[in-house]
Write an enzyme that holds these catalytic residues in place. Structure first.
Site, PDB file in Angstrom:
ATOM      1  N   CYS A 238       0.784  -1.192  -0.070  1.00 33.30           N
ATOM      2  CA  CYS A 238       0.071  -0.062   0.090  1.00 33.30           C
ATOM      3  C   CYS A 238       0.979   1.165   0.085  1.00 33.30           C
ATOM      4  CB  CYS A 238      -1.047  -0.088   1.090  1.00 33.30           C
ATOM      5  SG  CYS A 238      -0.149  -0.184   2.858  1.00 33.30           S
ATOM      6  N   ARG A 243      -2.149  -0.879   5.295  1.00 32.16           N
ATOM      7  CA  ARG A 243      -3.164  -1.263   4.996  1.00 32.16           C
ATOM      8  C   ARG A 243      -3.166  -2.770   4.363  1.00 32.16           C
ATOM      9  NH1 ARG A 243      -4.700   3.928   1.485  1.00 32.16           N
ATOM     10  NH2 ARG A 243      -2.460   4.372   1.356  1.00 32.16           N
TER      11      ARG A 243
END
Lengths: 299, 146
Positions: A238, A243
């Site tokens: 990410c 994430r």
């Protein structure tokens, strides 16, 4: 095969409520916003913060093995402790902490499905007590390279055309969004994605209440629609690797991908590297097209 | 009541004496003290684009000047108590004071409060950006004749 079946790695808030005073279990909160823990936490839970506790302050890396051992001991975690992570934001920081614990070989890590949000929705109590656990005894193993991808490994992986997942928003993937005017640029000098990467924004893994989607729905998305293969080596990234640790968790533990790594350097590294290729636009290879999974995002 | 700078210095001194956990608890106290938006601002929130897009959690902020006095009005989602508390601290320092005084707020306030270490580099950068935005918002208003 994953270390454990989903029903083992994911626990409900009810399970946690029943194990609050179980000496074999340590509940750990990890949040984007640290003040949340001070506002109220699961009774008996300790806090581990990824910025302050898990990062080395000098080298851009995680704390070293000795540092990890000290952290665990201070938080009342021993090698045989069942560690249950939960937090805000659909558990993304909880997944990050889970990933770092796996990096150092911790055996029994779990996620409380739905995190803070689900605990609140289930009407369970919050505590502001100071938690001072008895010290644990911990001996960590060296970092497990099989779940962490470093830049040169990603480059090799990319050149070989292997499975890559970009879990950022479609705007970031296409290279349209980097950072906002006046906001400090903690991003990269180039916008776009790693050529060949599919775009599956991380919130697609989660329900509105912060829990993970049922395995069948996740299989439909990753395996039937995107044609990803469980046995092919896979790397997720990410912007800074937080994430993507959630997607890493989904692929490895809920879907049973055999070889999946998190690229924690992520776009913050890749988008600044000299002589690495990037692609712009909606297609994996960078040409026009629509490769994003439909971004029904509810973050 | 002192200048905006004096008020902020008092808050900085209060934070500086606390341990890490207490600092976060005091920040939560400030967050809880941020008044809810009035009906007028609730309506304006919908009508105007006041969302701070840099923040992942919903944050809305207005920098107002009434008769030369500054006024920060903000709404921050309850799941972001750090930002909410920080906004309340800025409001407590500048609200009601001559608008120019906002420019004298020290940019190293987080370090001196000891919050920079507690929050870490990335979160501190976000808060500094909010402070820059508030200062700029007030500076722009200050140059417009009332």
């Amino acid at each position: 095969m994953p270390d454990a079946a989903p029903e083992h790695v994911l626990v409900t808030t009810a399970w946690v409520a029943e194990h609050l005073s179980d000496p074999r279990v340590r509940i750990v909160e990890s949040d984007e916003d640290r003040a949340l823990y001070a506002m109220g936490h699961v009774p008996g839970a300790v806090e581990i913060d990824w910025h302050v506790d898990l990062q080395d302050s000098l080298q851009r890396d995680y704390i070293d093995r000795a540092g990890f051992e000290r952290l665990c001991a201070a938080k009342g975690i021993s090698n045989d402790t069942t560690v249950v992570f939960y937090g805000d934001k659909n558990n993304w920081w909880a997944c990050y902490a889970f990933w770092v614990f796996k990096l150092y070989g911790h055996q029994d890590c779990r996620i409380m499905d739905g995190g803070r949000k689900r605990w609140e929705l289930d009407g369970r109590p919050w505590s502001t007590d100071r938690v001072t656990p008895a010290a644990g005894r911990y001996a960590a193993q060296e970092q497990d390279g099989s779940i962490r991808a470093l830049r040169d490994e990603v480059l090799k992986h990319q050149r070989a055309g292997k499975q890559l997942l970009d879990v950022r928003s479609p705007e970031e993937y296409r290279g349209e969004r980097m950072h906002m005017p006046e906001y400090p640029n903690e991003g990269a000098v180039r916008g776009g994605h790693i050529p060949g990467a599919l775009n599956v924004p991380w919130p697609m893994n989660c329900n509105e209440d912060g829990t993970f989607k049922p395995v069948k729905q996740l299989e439909k998305l990753y395996i039937r629609e995107l044609k990803m293969k469980r046995r092919s080596p896979t790397i997720a990234y990410c912007r800074i690797g937080e994430r993507s640790s959630l997607t890493w968790f989904v692929l490895k533990y809920l879907l049973g991908f055999g070889n999946v790594r998190n690229y924690d350097g992520s776009w913050l590294e890749w988008g600044n590297c000299v002589r690495v290729p990037i692609a712009k636009g909606a297609a994996p290879g960078g040409a026009e097209g629509t490769a994003s999974a439909s971004p029904a995002v509810h973050a | 009541m002192g200048s905006a700078r004096d008020r902020l210095e008092a808050i900085i001194a209060e934070f500086a004496d606390l341990d890490g956990r207490e600092k976060l608890e005091l920040l939560v106290d400030f967050a809880n003290g941020l008044p809810a938006l009035s009906a007028e601002y609730q309506a304006r929130k919908v009508a105007e684009d006041r969302r701070v897009h840099e923040c992942q959690t919903p944050v809305f902020v207005w920098t107002e000047v009434d008769g030369g006095a500054a006024r920060i009005v903000a709404e921050v989602a309850p799941e972001a108590p750090t930002v909410k508390g920080f906004m309340a601290i800025l409001a407590e320092a500048v609200n009601g004071r001559p608008v120019d005084e906002a420019q004298s707020l020290p940019d190293d306030m987080l370090e001196r409060m000891g919050l920079a270490d507690v929050l870490g580099m990335m979160r501190s950068r976000g808060l500094r950006a909010i402070m820059a935005r508030v200062k700029r918002g007030l500076a722009e208003k200050a140059t417009v004749p009332a």
